[in-house]
Write a protein that holds these residues in place. Structure first.
Motif, PDB file in Angstrom:
ATOM      1  N   UNK A 500       1.144  -0.929  -0.091  1.00  0.00           N
ATOM      2  CA  UNK A 500       0.016   0.142   0.192  1.00  0.00           C
ATOM      3  C   UNK A 500       0.897   1.187  -0.086  1.00  0.00           C
ATOM      4  N   UNK A 501       0.677   2.096  -0.796  1.00  0.00           N
ATOM      5  CA  UNK A 501       1.692   3.466  -1.198  1.00  0.00           C
ATOM      6  C   UNK A 501       1.080   4.707  -1.193  1.00  0.00           C
ATOM      7  N   UNK A 502       1.557   5.310  -0.358  1.00  0.00           N
ATOM      8  CA  UNK A 502       1.026   6.935  -0.236  1.00  0.00           C
ATOM      9  C   UNK A 502       2.446   7.709  -0.996  1.00  0.00           C
ATOM     10  N   UNK A 503       1.889   8.556  -2.153  1.00  0.00           N
ATOM     11  CA  UNK A 503       2.927   9.147  -2.964  1.00  0.00           C
ATOM     12  C   UNK A 503       3.107  10.628  -2.164  1.00  0.00           C
ATOM     13  N   UNK A 504       4.370  11.034  -2.411  1.00  0.00           N
ATOM     14  CA  UNK A 504       4.641  12.402  -1.971  1.00  0.00           C
ATOM     15  C   UNK A 504       3.824  13.470  -2.899  1.00  0.00           C
ATOM     16  N   UNK A 505       3.436  14.529  -2.118  1.00  0.00           N
ATOM     17  CA  UNK A 505       2.823  15.560  -3.050  1.00  0.00           C
ATOM     18  C   UNK A 505       3.549  15.856  -4.473  1.00  0.00           C
ATOM     19  N   UNK A 506       2.705  15.901  -5.592  1.00  0.00           N
ATOM     20  CA  UNK A 506       2.859  16.353  -6.732  1.00  0.00           C
ATOM     21  C   UNK A 506       3.856  15.078  -7.504  1.00  0.00           C
ATOM     22  N   UNK A 507       4.016  13.914  -6.986  1.00  0.00           N
ATOM     23  CA  UNK A 507       4.644  12.781  -7.436  1.00  0.00           C
ATOM     24  C   UNK A 507       3.968  11.736  -8.090  1.00  0.00           C
ATOM     25  N   UNK A 508       4.345  11.200  -9.308  1.00  0.00           N
ATOM     26  CA  UNK A 508       3.490  10.262 -10.004  1.00  0.00           C
ATOM     27  C   UNK A 508       4.577   8.959 -10.164  1.00  0.00           C
ATOM     28  N   UNK A 509       3.881   7.686 -10.296  1.00  0.00           N
ATOM     29  CA  UNK A 509       4.680   6.502 -10.354  1.00  0.00           C
ATOM     30  C   UNK A 509       3.630   5.330 -10.725  1.00  0.00           C
ATOM     31  N   UNK A 510       4.062   4.357 -11.374  1.00  0.00           N
ATOM     32  CA  UNK A 510       3.306   3.518 -11.881  1.00  0.00           C
ATOM     33  C   UNK A 510       3.717   2.254 -11.242  1.00  0.00           C
ATOM     34  N   UNK A 511       2.494   1.271 -11.167  1.00  0.00           N
ATOM     35  CA  UNK A 511       3.095  -0.135 -10.587  1.00  0.00           C
ATOM     36  C   UNK A 511       4.149  -0.883 -11.095  1.00  0.00           C
ATOM     37  N   UNK A 512       4.394  -0.551 -12.333  1.00  0.00           N
ATOM     38  CA  UNK A 512       5.540  -1.102 -13.174  1.00  0.00           C
ATOM     39  C   UNK A 512       6.833  -0.320 -12.763  1.00  0.00           C
ATOM     40  N   UNK A 513       6.817   0.940 -12.736  1.00  0.00           N
ATOM     41  CA  UNK A 513       7.923   1.841 -12.189  1.00  0.00           C
ATOM     42  C   UNK A 513       8.143   1.032 -10.891  1.00  0.00           C
ATOM     43  N   UNK A 528       6.907  -7.059  -4.293  1.00  0.00           N
ATOM     44  CA  UNK A 528       5.269  -6.992  -4.227  1.00  0.00           C
ATOM     45  C   UNK A 528       4.722  -7.564  -5.568  1.00  0.00           C
ATOM     46  N   UNK A 529       3.574  -8.323  -5.486  1.00  0.00           N
ATOM     47  CA  UNK A 529       2.982  -8.442  -6.820  1.00  0.00           C
ATOM     48  C   UNK A 529       1.618  -7.837  -6.874  1.00  0.00           C
ATOM     49  N   UNK A 530       1.260  -7.086  -5.752  1.00  0.00           N
ATOM     50  CA  UNK A 530       0.184  -6.267  -6.021  1.00  0.00           C
ATOM     51  C   UNK A 530       0.286  -4.878  -5.275  1.00  0.00           C
ATOM     52  N   UNK A 531      -0.176  -4.021  -5.821  1.00  0.00           N
ATOM     53  CA  UNK A 531      -0.006  -2.603  -5.536  1.00  0.00           C
ATOM     54  C   UNK A 531      -1.312  -1.898  -5.022  1.00  0.00           C
ATOM     55  N   UNK A 532      -1.494  -0.928  -4.148  1.00  0.00           N
ATOM     56  CA  UNK A 532      -2.645  -0.127  -4.180  1.00  0.00           C
ATOM     57  C   UNK A 532      -2.363   1.186  -3.570  1.00  0.00           C
ATOM     58  N   UNK A 533      -2.551   2.209  -4.528  1.00  0.00           N
ATOM     59  CA  UNK A 533      -2.181   3.558  -4.085  1.00  0.00           C
ATOM     60  C   UNK A 533      -3.421   4.153  -3.095  1.00  0.00           C
ATOM     61  N   UNK A 534      -2.967   4.990  -2.114  1.00  0.00           N
ATOM     62  CA  UNK A 534      -3.965   5.491  -1.332  1.00  0.00           C
ATOM     63  C   UNK A 534      -3.455   6.862  -0.754  1.00  0.00           C
ATOM     64  N   UNK A 535      -4.353   7.872  -0.250  1.00  0.00           N
ATOM     65  CA  UNK A 535      -4.170   9.138   0.196  1.00  0.00           C
ATOM     66  C   UNK A 535      -3.556   8.953   1.634  1.00  0.00           C
ATOM     67  N   UNK A 536      -3.870   8.142   2.319  1.00  0.00           N
ATOM     68  CA  UNK A 536      -3.426   7.815   3.615  1.00  0.00           C
ATOM     69  C   UNK A 536      -3.618   6.159   4.186  1.00  0.00           C
ATOM     70  N   UNK A 537      -2.758   6.083   5.092  1.00  0.00           N
ATOM     71  CA  UNK A 537      -2.872   4.599   5.823  1.00  0.00           C
ATOM     72  C   UNK A 537      -3.302   4.647   7.201  1.00  0.00           C
ATOM     73  N   UNK A 538      -4.048   3.584   7.407  1.00  0.00           N
ATOM     74  CA  UNK A 538      -4.595   3.553   8.685  1.00  0.00           C
ATOM     75  C   UNK A 538      -3.517   3.406   9.903  1.00  0.00           C
ATOM     76  N   UNK A 539      -3.496   4.271  11.069  1.00  0.00           N
ATOM     77  CA  UNK A 539      -2.422   4.418  12.100  1.00  0.00           C
ATOM     78  C   UNK A 539      -3.098   4.377  13.377  1.00  0.00           C
ATOM     79  N   UNK A 540      -2.223   3.910  14.399  1.00  0.00           N
ATOM     80  CA  UNK A 540      -2.432   4.448  15.777  1.00  0.00           C
ATOM     81  C   UNK A 540      -2.381   5.715  16.136  1.00  0.00           C
TER      82      UNK A 540
END
Length: 566
Positions: A500-513, A528-540
Motif C-alpha cells: 500500500x503506497x502513499x505518494x509524495x505531493x505532486x509525484x507520480x509513479x506506476x505499478x510497473x515503475x 510485491x505482486x500487488x500495489x494499491x495507491x492511497x491518500x493515507x494509511x490507517x494508523x494508531x
C-alpha cells in the motif's frame, strides 16, 4: 554464543555505564526534587500558557487532596482519559502521590474499547475531557465508575484563548453538555476548593503497581501490563544516561507523542520531570502546528514516531521554519526508514536514531547510540542492565549471532505481569525473560535488528518474507512518502506480497515503475505482486501503521468477491 558474552558492550558509548544505580524512591519524588531545585524553571508550555515547577507542584498537591476528599483510596485504579495537557501531568502525579494506580486511557477509544478497559481495570474514578463525556456516559452504567472528573482544554489556556476556545467549538457545532452533580465533578472547581499543602507520598514499596498500561489488543482484547514504580523509575534513569548530553534544568522536550501511550509517558513526561526540563505540550499532532511550535519554542529533544518525522520533512513549507534547536531524537513505536532518518538529520542538524521497546517494558529496551557509533536499520544496543537473547521459536534454544529468531528481554524495567491474567503472564514471562513475539537478529557487534512481528511475517512459496525489509526498499523510492506491506492469500504461493503506497505531493509513479525498482533491490520472491495507491494509511494515535487493519480490509474484500461469484 551465549547472552553472557554480551557482544553489545563492544560498542557501548564511553559515557554510558553498563550498569546503573537507581533511586529507591517512588516516581512522584522526581517531581518533588525538580520543584525543590528549580522552582521557577518552566515545567510546562501549553498553547501560550507557561507553568513553573513550583506552580505544577502546587497543582499536583491540590489534585491529590481533591482525590482523597472524593474518597479515592490507596491502590485504587484511576483512569486518565486526556490529551497532552497540564491536566494530564497534574492528574498522573496526583494519583501516584496518594498511592493510586494510573490507568492511561486513549481519548479516541470507541465504546467497546472504553468499556472493556474500565471493567477490566476496575477503575472507580475517571478524569476525562469534556469532549469525550458523551461517549463515556453511554458505557458508564456497565462499568464500576463512581466518580467522573471533567476538564476542558480551555481550563489551562491563557487569555484570550480561554474565551475564544468555546466559541471555536460552537462554530464547529460542538457544545459539550456536562450534567455536573451526582458523581460528576468539574476539574477546576475541585482544584479551587483543595489546599496546595504538601501531601505525603503514600507508597510503601517500589514494587507497588504504579500503572496499568493496556496493550494495543491487536490479537484480541487489550491486556493491562502492571508497571511498578521501580519499572518506570528504572526506565527513566536509563533514558537520561542514554541521552547523556542532556543538561538538568536546561532542556526543552517536545511533547507530541501522547502521554496515554507508554512511550510518551516515559520518554517525554517522566523524563522531562526527572531532568527538570520544560515540556512543550501539543494536544494533537498537526504538521504545520508542530513546525510552528518547534520554530517558536526551540525544543532540544524530540521523541517521536516515524510518521511524525515523515510528515515534517514532506511539508511543502518546511523551508520557512527553523528546526536547528533539535539536537537529539529517539524514534519509537514503529520502524524508522533510513531515508526518513537521513532527510530529517539534514534538515535539523540534530541526531535521529531508532529505538525499540514494548508496553511490557516501560517501554524502552534498546536504542542506537545518539552521539556515538550507530548502525542504520538496527534498533541499536540493549540499554544498561538489560539482557537480550534471540531464541529458536520452536525449541527455545539460544541462537548464534546472525541467525533470526524470537527476541527475549530481561531487566528491571520488565513488567510485573498482566492484570488478572495469570495464564497469559506465564505464556510470555518465564524466569524473568519476556518473550516479545518479535523476530530479531543480533549481529557480530551486538546490534539488534527487528525483522518483523511473528504474526506479520509473510510465507510465500515456502519463503519467509519480512514486511519491514520490503517497506525499507519502497521508502527509498523518491516518489514514495509512506509504504505498508502485508501478505494476502494466493492460490499458488499460499501468500503473496501486497504493498500500500502513499505518494509524495505532486509525484507520480506506476505499478510497473515500482516493480522494476523493487526487482533491482530485492530477491524476486520478496517483490510485491500487488500495489494499491492511497491518500493515507490507517494508523494508531502514535503513528504506527495498522497492518492488521489492512489485512482485515483484504479479508472483507475477498469475502465480498466470493459471495458475488456465488
Amino acid at each position: 554464543m551465549t547472552v553472557k558474552e554480551r557482544l553489545w558492550y563492544k560498542d557501548y558509548p564511553e559515557a554510558v555505564p553498563q550498569s546503573l544505580e537507581y533511586p529507591d524512591q517512588p516516581l512522584p519524588n522526581f517531581l518533588k526534587k525538580s520543584a525543590e531545585e528549580y522552582p521557577e524553571r518552566e515545567a510546562i508550555y501549553f498553547m501560550g500558557k507557561r507553568i513553573t515547577y513550583r506552580e505544577l507542584m502546587d497543582d499536583v498537591h491540590r489534585m491529590a487532596r481533591a482525590l482523597k476528599e472524593l474518597g479515592v483510596k490507596k491502590g485504587e485504579r484511576v483512569s486518565i482519559m486526556l490529551a497532552n495537557s497540564p491536566q494530564a501531568v497534574i492528574s498522573y502525579y496526583a494519583v501516584l502521590m496518594i498511592g493510586g494506580v494510573v490507568v492511561q486511557t486513549n481519548p479516541m477509544y470507541k465504546e467497546r474499547e472504553l468499556e472493556h478497559l474500565l471493567v477490566d481495570s476496575g477503575a472507580e474514578t475517571i478524569i476525562c475531557l469534556d469532549l469525550v463525556y458523551q461517549q463515556l456516559e453511554k458505557v458508564k452504567p456497565r462499568t464500576p465508575l463512581k466518580r467522573v472528573i471533567v476538564t476542558s482544554i480551555k481550563d489551562y489556556l491563557p487569555f484570550p484563548k480561554n474565551r475564544l476556545y468555546p466559541l471555536k467549538l460552537k462554530m464547529d457545532g460542538i457544545k459539550p453538555q456536562i450534567p455536573y452533580g451526582d458523581g460528576v465533578f468539574a476539574f477546576p472547581v475541585i482544584m479551587k476548593k483543595a489546599l496546595p499543602d504538601p501531601v505525603e507520598i503514600e507508597i510503601a514499596s517500589m514494587d507497588e503497581v504504579a500503572l496499568l498500561q493496556y496493550t494495543g489488543g491487536t490479537t484480541g482484547l487489550a491486556k493491562g501490563a502492571m508497571l511498578t514504580h521501580r519499572n518506570i523509575v528504572v526506565n527513566v534513569v536509563q533514558c537520561s544516561h542514554w541521552m547523556y548530553k542532556g543538561e538538568r534544568g536546561k532542556e526543552k522536550v517536545l511533547g507530541l507523542v501522547p502521554f496515554f501511550h507508554v512511550y510518551g509517558m516515559t520518554v517525554v513526561m517522566n523524563f522531562s520531570i526527572y531532568m527538570a526540563a520544560t515540556m512543550v505540550l501539543v494536544p494533537r499532532f498537526h504538521v504545520k502546528d508542530a513546525l510552528k511550535v518547534i520554530h517558536k519554542e526551540r525544543p532540544s529533544f524530540f521523541p517521536g514516531a516515524p510518521t511524525m518525522y515523515v510528515g515534517l520533512i514532506n511539508h511543502p513549507e518546511i523551508a520557512k521554519y527553523d528546526l536547528s534547536s533539535i539536537k537529539a531524537c529517539i524514534s519509537g513505536s514503529a520502524p524508522l526508514p533510513l531515508a526518513v532518518q537521513e532527510r530529517f538529520e539534514k534538515l535539523t542538524g540534530g541526531r535521529l536514531v531508532e529505538g525499540y521497546g514494548l508496553t511490557e517494558c516501560s517501554p524502552v529496551t534498546h536504542a542506537n547510540p545518539i552521539w556515538d557509533k550507530r548502525k542504520n536499520g538496527s534498533i541499536g544496543l540493549p540499554w544498561p542492565d538489560t539482557e537480550c537473547r534471540v531464541v529458536d521459536p520452536e525449541t527455545g534454544e539460544e541462537l548464534e549471532a546472525g541467525v533470526a529468531g524470537v527476541l527475549q528481554v530481561k531487566g528491571p524495567q520488565v513488567m510485573k505481569g498482566y492484570w488478572n491474567r495469570k495464564e497469559e503472564t506465564e505464556n510470555v514471562l518465564r524466569d524473568g525473560w519476556l518473550n516479545t513475539g518479535d523476530i530479531a537478529m543480533m549481529d557480530e557487534d551486538g546490534y539488534f535488528y527487528i525483522m518483523d512481528r511473528q504474526k506479520d511475517m509473510i510465507i510465500a512459496g515456502g519463503f519467509n518474507i519480512y514486511p519491514r525489509e520490503v517497506e525499507e526498499v519502497l521508502y527509498d523510492h523518491p516518489a514514495v512518502q509512506e509504504a505498508a506491506v502485508i501478505g494476502v492469500p494466493d492460490p499458488y504461493r499460499g501468500e503473496t506480497v501486497k504493498a500500500f503506497i502513499v505518494l509524495r505531493p505532486d509525484e507520480k509513479v506506476t505499478e510497473q515503475d515500482l516493480d522494476t525498482y523493487c526487482r533491482s533491490k530485492l530477491a524476486s520472491y520478496k517483490v510485491p505482486r500487488l500495489y494499491e495507491f492511497r491518500d493515507r494509511l490507517p494508523k494508531t494515535t502514535v503513528g504506527k501503521v495498522l497492518r492488521r487493519e489492512l489485512v482485515e480490509e483484504e479479508k472483507r474484500k475477498a469475502s465480498m468477491e466470493e459471495q458475488g461469484e456465488k
